[in-house]
Scaffold this motif. Structure first.
Motif, PDB file in Angstrom:
ATOM      1  N   GLU A 139       0.847  -1.211   0.000  1.00 16.37           N
ATOM      2  CA  GLU A 139       0.000   0.000   0.000  1.00 16.37           C
ATOM      3  C   GLU A 139       0.877   1.254   0.000  1.00 16.37           C
ATOM      4  O   GLU A 139       0.636   2.205  -0.753  1.00 16.37           O
TER       5      GLU A 139
ATOM      6  N   LEU B  49       2.319   1.814  -3.455  1.00 13.57           N
ATOM      7  CA  LEU B  49       1.326   2.264  -4.434  1.00 13.57           C
ATOM      8  C   LEU B  49       0.914   3.713  -4.194  1.00 13.57           C
ATOM      9  O   LEU B  49       0.786   4.509  -5.127  1.00 13.57           O
ATOM     10  N   ARG B  50       0.746   4.048  -2.920  1.00 14.95           N
ATOM     11  CA  ARG B  50       0.312   5.420  -2.601  1.00 14.95           C
ATOM     12  C   ARG B  50       1.442   6.409  -2.832  1.00 14.95           C
ATOM     13  O   ARG B  50       1.250   7.458  -3.436  1.00 14.95           O
TER      14      ARG B  50
ATOM     15  N   GLU C 299      -1.455   6.452  -6.032  1.00 13.74           N
ATOM     16  CA  GLU C 299      -2.647   5.675  -6.365  1.00 13.74           C
ATOM     17  C   GLU C 299      -3.635   5.777  -5.204  1.00 13.74           C
ATOM     18  O   GLU C 299      -3.399   5.216  -4.128  1.00 13.74           O
TER      19      GLU C 299
ATOM     20  N   GLY D  80      -4.755   2.657  -3.378  1.00 14.71           N
ATOM     21  CA  GLY D  80      -3.615   1.806  -2.999  1.00 14.71           C
ATOM     22  C   GLY D  80      -3.964   0.731  -1.990  1.00 14.71           C
ATOM     23  O   GLY D  80      -3.509  -0.416  -2.091  1.00 14.71           O
ATOM     24  N   ARG D  81      -4.798   1.108  -1.016  1.00 14.82           N
ATOM     25  CA  ARG D  81      -5.115   0.131   0.032  1.00 14.82           C
ATOM     26  C   ARG D  81      -5.916  -1.043  -0.531  1.00 14.82           C
ATOM     27  O   ARG D  81      -5.618  -2.201  -0.288  1.00 14.82           O
TER      28      ARG D  81
ATOM     29  N   ALA E 148      -3.735  -3.214  -2.724  1.00 17.71           N
ATOM     30  CA  ALA E 148      -2.774  -4.002  -1.929  1.00 17.71           C
ATOM     31  C   ALA E 148      -3.493  -5.179  -1.264  1.00 17.71           C
ATOM     32  O   ALA E 148      -2.991  -6.319  -1.263  1.00 17.71           O
TER      33      ALA E 148
ATOM     34  N   GLN F 298      -0.755   3.641 -12.673  1.00 14.93           N
ATOM     35  CA  GLN F 298      -0.068   4.106 -11.450  1.00 14.93           C
ATOM     36  C   GLN F 298       0.537   2.943 -10.664  1.00 14.93           C
ATOM     37  O   GLN F 298       1.602   3.072 -10.079  1.00 14.93           O
ATOM     38  N   THR F 299      -0.151   1.796 -10.688  1.00 13.00           N
ATOM     39  CA  THR F 299       0.386   0.621  -9.981  1.00 13.00           C
ATOM     40  C   THR F 299       1.705   0.195 -10.621  1.00 13.00           C
ATOM     41  O   THR F 299       2.691  -0.085  -9.922  1.00 13.00           O
TER      42      THR F 299
ATOM     43  N   ALA G 145       4.456   2.676  -9.815  1.00 12.53           N
ATOM     44  CA  ALA G 145       4.910   2.564  -8.422  1.00 12.53           C
ATOM     45  C   ALA G 145       5.849   1.366  -8.259  1.00 12.53           C
ATOM     46  O   ALA G 145       6.903   1.472  -7.615  1.00 12.53           O
TER      47      ALA G 145
END
Ligand SMILES: C[S@@+](CC[C@H](N)C(=O)[O-])C[C@H]1O[C@@H](n2cnc3c(N)ncnc32)[C@H](O)[C@@H]1O
Length: 309
Positions: free
Chosen positions: A149, A152-153, A158, A161-162, A165, A203-204, A207
């Motif tokens: 997470e 990703l954030r 993102e 993200g949570r 993840a 975005q994933t 990251a």
């Protein structure tokens, strides 16, 4: 496969570096060799370029493309974060110009087997340097959900993200997530099909790439004392594509340009710091509209430059 990468802001880079014969330059992110080629042309007949890339394929392509410059070009599979040690190794005391053009090349992105792209199906890899053991597969399949997470954030900005993840952590309990396609599908199932013309997994993937290649850590290491590599009046140009990178560059350049780092209102200076560089611009440059028309991939580029005093 032909090496495809259009150099970003090449004219601005040359205007700032002003390459000259008998001077030495460092291209810390050689990629397709486009900026290095321009430097070699503009510093004819005797300017030299030391070129680094983490990616062996990029070096091979640049070696071929730039073979006509003979020993004016020195290549190393190396990290720009370790530039000082390599300059020592080859006996260069300093350089008259440095260019860092951060991130991945279009070539890396468009080579499906490298696993940088959500298009196509490849093992989750994303390593620039294939000698490195950490790859995207390991991050996706072994990092804890909170760590995923954070990646990703922080690196992908993102907002979901949570959820992503947690979904990754749940899916991999049933079966390892092996390919770019599997990961892109998982993200698409959470985020829906497409937003604003972007693939939902953009975005994933960004990251993960930043995490695999420790891109921010390398930049931070370089920025600790990168000015020391420059000869007096030598210039450094950095092009970044991510707001976190640009922030690091902006802060380091500001610090280097100050004459004292003591807190405000300290009666006498105690830090012992003095000014290392002059800022060549206060706001970053962006690509011109005509460059953006020709190369939309340049759209997030921000260029900053300093001159050693
Ligand atoms: C955007 S491309 C550079 C393109 C190049 N300026 C040109 O004109 O063709 C970035 C390149 O830097 C390399 N790279 C990224 N981080 C690096 C690092 N820390 N050290 C060395 N090379 C790095 C990547 O492998 C990639 O080939």
């Amino acid at each position: 496969m032909l090496f495809t990468h259009v150099s970003v802001m090449a004219r601005e880079v040359m205007d700032l570096l002003r390459p000259e014969t008998r001077k030495r330059y460092l291209d810390g992110t050689l990629g397709g060799g486009g900026h290095a080629e321009e430097i070699l042309i503009h510093s004819s007949p005797d300017g030299q370029v030391l070129g680094f890339d983490l990616d062996e394929e990029a070096l091979d392509a640049a070696r071929q493309r730039l073979s006509r410059f003979g020993d004016r070009l020195v290549l190393r599979q190396a990290n720009f974060a370790a530039a000082g040690a390599i300059l020592n190794e080859i006996g260069w005391l300093g350089v008259d110009g440095i260019i860092l053009d951060l991130g991945v090349s279009s070539h890396q992105f468009e080579s499906p087997e490298r696993g940088f792209s959500f298009r196509g199906k490849a093992r989750l890899d994303m390593r620039m340097d294939r000698r490195q053991s950490l790859d995207a597969y390991q991050i996706v399949n072994t990092f804890s959900a909170p760590e995923l997470e954070r990646i990703l954030r922080q690196y992908g900005e993102e907002p979901q993200g949570r959820r992503i993840a947690l979904r990754i952590a749940a899916e991999r309990k049933m079966k390892t997530i092996d390919t770019t396609e599997e990961l892109a599908d998982i993200v698409a199932r959470i985020k829906g099909k497409r937003e604003r013309g972007h693939h939902p997994a953009t975005q994933t993937f960004q990251a993960l790439r930043i995490a695999v290649n420790q891109e921010l850590q390398n930049l931070e290491r370089f920025l600790e004392s990168g000015y020391e590599l420059l000869e007096p009046k030598g210039r450094m140009v950095i092009i970044s594509f991510h707001s976190l990178e640009d922030r690091l560059v902006k802060r380091a350049f500001r610090k280097w340009s100050r004459n004292c780092l003591c807190p405000p209102r300290t009666p006498t200076c105690q830090c012992g710091w003095n000014q290392k560089v002059k800022l060549l611009m206060t706001r970053p440059l962006s690509p011109s509209p005509s460059e953006l028309d020709a190369n939309p991939r340049a759209r997030s580029a921000k260029l900053r430059a300093v001159e050693r005093i």
